[in-house]
Design a protein around this motif. Structure first.
Motif, PDB file in Angstrom:
ATOM      1  N   PHE A 118      44.792  34.456  20.612  1.00 42.61           N
ATOM      2  CA  PHE A 118      45.197  33.724  21.608  1.00 42.61           C
ATOM      3  C   PHE A 118      43.909  33.503  22.701  1.00 42.61           C
ATOM      4  O   PHE A 118      43.142  34.222  22.717  1.00 42.61           O
ATOM      5  CB  PHE A 118      46.543  34.153  22.425  1.00 42.61           C
ATOM      6  CG  PHE A 118      45.913  35.447  23.189  1.00 42.61           C
ATOM      7  CD1 PHE A 118      45.470  35.695  24.365  1.00 42.61           C
ATOM      8  CD2 PHE A 118      46.437  36.712  22.387  1.00 42.61           C
ATOM      9  CE1 PHE A 118      45.199  37.055  24.755  1.00 42.61           C
ATOM     10  CE2 PHE A 118      46.330  38.020  23.016  1.00 42.61           C
ATOM     11  CZ  PHE A 118      45.801  38.062  23.932  1.00 42.61           C
ATOM     12  N   ALA A 119      44.011  32.203  23.320  1.00 38.50           N
ATOM     13  CA  ALA A 119      43.005  32.027  24.434  1.00 38.50           C
ATOM     14  C   ALA A 119      43.972  32.266  25.791  1.00 38.50           C
ATOM     15  O   ALA A 119      45.034  32.099  25.906  1.00 38.50           O
ATOM     16  CB  ALA A 119      42.707  30.583  24.316  1.00 38.50           C
ATOM     17  N   HIS A 120      43.064  32.889  26.726  1.00 38.30           N
ATOM     18  CA  HIS A 120      43.872  33.192  27.931  1.00 38.30           C
ATOM     19  C   HIS A 120      42.995  32.667  29.084  1.00 38.30           C
ATOM     20  O   HIS A 120      41.511  32.953  29.290  1.00 38.30           O
ATOM     21  CB  HIS A 120      43.795  34.772  27.891  1.00 38.30           C
ATOM     22  CG  HIS A 120      44.614  34.979  29.117  1.00 38.30           C
ATOM     23  ND1 HIS A 120      45.824  35.265  29.073  1.00 38.30           N
ATOM     24  CD2 HIS A 120      44.361  35.321  30.410  1.00 38.30           C
ATOM     25  CE1 HIS A 120      46.496  35.966  30.098  1.00 38.30           C
ATOM     26  NE2 HIS A 120      45.433  35.949  31.117  1.00 38.30           N
ATOM     27  N   VAL A 121      43.480  31.896  30.011  1.00 37.65           N
ATOM     28  CA  VAL A 121      42.875  31.484  31.368  1.00 37.65           C
ATOM     29  C   VAL A 121      43.727  32.099  32.673  1.00 37.65           C
ATOM     30  O   VAL A 121      44.976  32.204  32.421  1.00 37.65           O
ATOM     31  CB  VAL A 121      43.014  29.999  31.646  1.00 37.65           C
ATOM     32  CG1 VAL A 121      42.209  29.501  32.676  1.00 37.65           C
ATOM     33  CG2 VAL A 121      42.109  29.611  30.429  1.00 37.65           C
ATOM     34  N   GLU A 122      43.350  32.812  33.389  1.00 36.70           N
ATOM     35  CA  GLU A 122      43.922  33.445  34.558  1.00 36.70           C
ATOM     36  C   GLU A 122      43.346  33.245  35.861  1.00 36.70           C
ATOM     37  O   GLU A 122      41.899  33.625  35.724  1.00 36.70           O
ATOM     38  CB  GLU A 122      44.160  34.820  34.057  1.00 36.70           C
ATOM     39  CG  GLU A 122      45.054  35.434  35.121  1.00 36.70           C
ATOM     40  CD  GLU A 122      45.577  36.848  34.752  1.00 36.70           C
ATOM     41  OE1 GLU A 122      45.978  37.694  35.534  1.00 36.70           O
ATOM     42  OE2 GLU A 122      45.351  37.209  33.589  1.00 36.70           O
ATOM     43  N   TYR A 123      43.944  33.050  37.035  1.00 31.82           N
ATOM     44  CA  TYR A 123      43.472  32.928  38.373  1.00 31.82           C
ATOM     45  C   TYR A 123      44.211  33.908  39.125  1.00 31.82           C
ATOM     46  O   TYR A 123      45.596  33.960  39.250  1.00 31.82           O
ATOM     47  CB  TYR A 123      43.487  31.507  39.117  1.00 31.82           C
ATOM     48  CG  TYR A 123      42.846  31.659  40.409  1.00 31.82           C
ATOM     49  CD1 TYR A 123      41.642  31.281  40.448  1.00 31.82           C
ATOM     50  CD2 TYR A 123      43.618  31.612  41.474  1.00 31.82           C
ATOM     51  CE1 TYR A 123      41.112  31.405  41.601  1.00 31.82           C
ATOM     52  CE2 TYR A 123      43.150  31.623  42.741  1.00 31.82           C
ATOM     53  CZ  TYR A 123      41.971  31.238  42.878  1.00 31.82           C
ATOM     54  OH  TYR A 123      41.146  31.358  44.314  1.00 31.82           O
TER      55      TYR A 123
END
Length: 186
Positions: A118-123
């Motif tokens: 999976f790819a993951h982007v988080e703020y």
């Protein structure tokens, strides 16, 4: 110090734009695109409760240094591959000379590239004590994480590990690159 603040604002803005673009780019197909096709997203037939995704981490260390972390996350499967969500984070740290706690929240998007990757982007925003010019105060610290990982492919209970990079790199961030996470989900 104003250079760091300016760079943090620019990187925070860039990360928010990146997350919005990722969500909208991945979510371009609609139900009409699948009409009459057997490629209909599997998540569309599930109830709201069945589409929820719970995960998170728990960290414990006791002894000379005490470290306790609780980081639950909940996501919603828009499709079988796209999961946006929110999370909370609490960290307590104590050593013989110092003790503190951090707390905050996050928004994330996870996209399954393949069955197990999976790819993951988080703020994330973390509130923590910082010392500046001999004065201690609490401050909100922006953290923008981009990366990916591997998960076991299980329906009920699974395990995941991810490697993330904080692209904001605020000088007060509690994380060091790369950020390695492991957790369970159900």
């Amino acid at each position: 110090m104003s250079i760091f603040k300016s760079l943090s604002v620019q990187k925070s803005f860039f990360l928010i734009i990146l997350m919005c673009a990722l969500q909208s780019a991945i979510a371009q197909k609609t139900e009409e695109d699948y009409a009459g096709s057997e490629k209909k997203p599997k998540a569309s037939g599930k109830s709201f409760a069945d589409r929820l995704y719970f995960s998170g981490g728990l960290g414990l260390s006791f002894g000379t240094v005490t470290f306790v972390q609780v980081a639950p996350q909940v996501g919603y499967r828009l499709t079988d591959r796209l999961i946006p969500g929110i999370g909370a984070n609490y960290i307590y740290y104590r050593d013989p000379f110092f003790s503190t706690s951090f707390y905050g929240g996050s928004v994330f998007t996870r996209y399954l590239i393949a069955d197990n990757f999976f790819a993951h982007v988080e703020y994330e925003m973390i509130n923590r004590e910082v010392e500046e010019f001999g004065k201690i105060e609490r401050r909100w610290i922006p953290i923008g994480m981009v990366g990916g990982g591997y998960r076991t492919n299980a329906e009920g209970l699974g395990f995941s590990v991810s490697v993330l990079w904080d692209i904001i790199e605020d000088p007060w961030s509690p994380y060091q690159n790369p950020i390695i996470r492991a957790g369970v989900y159900f």
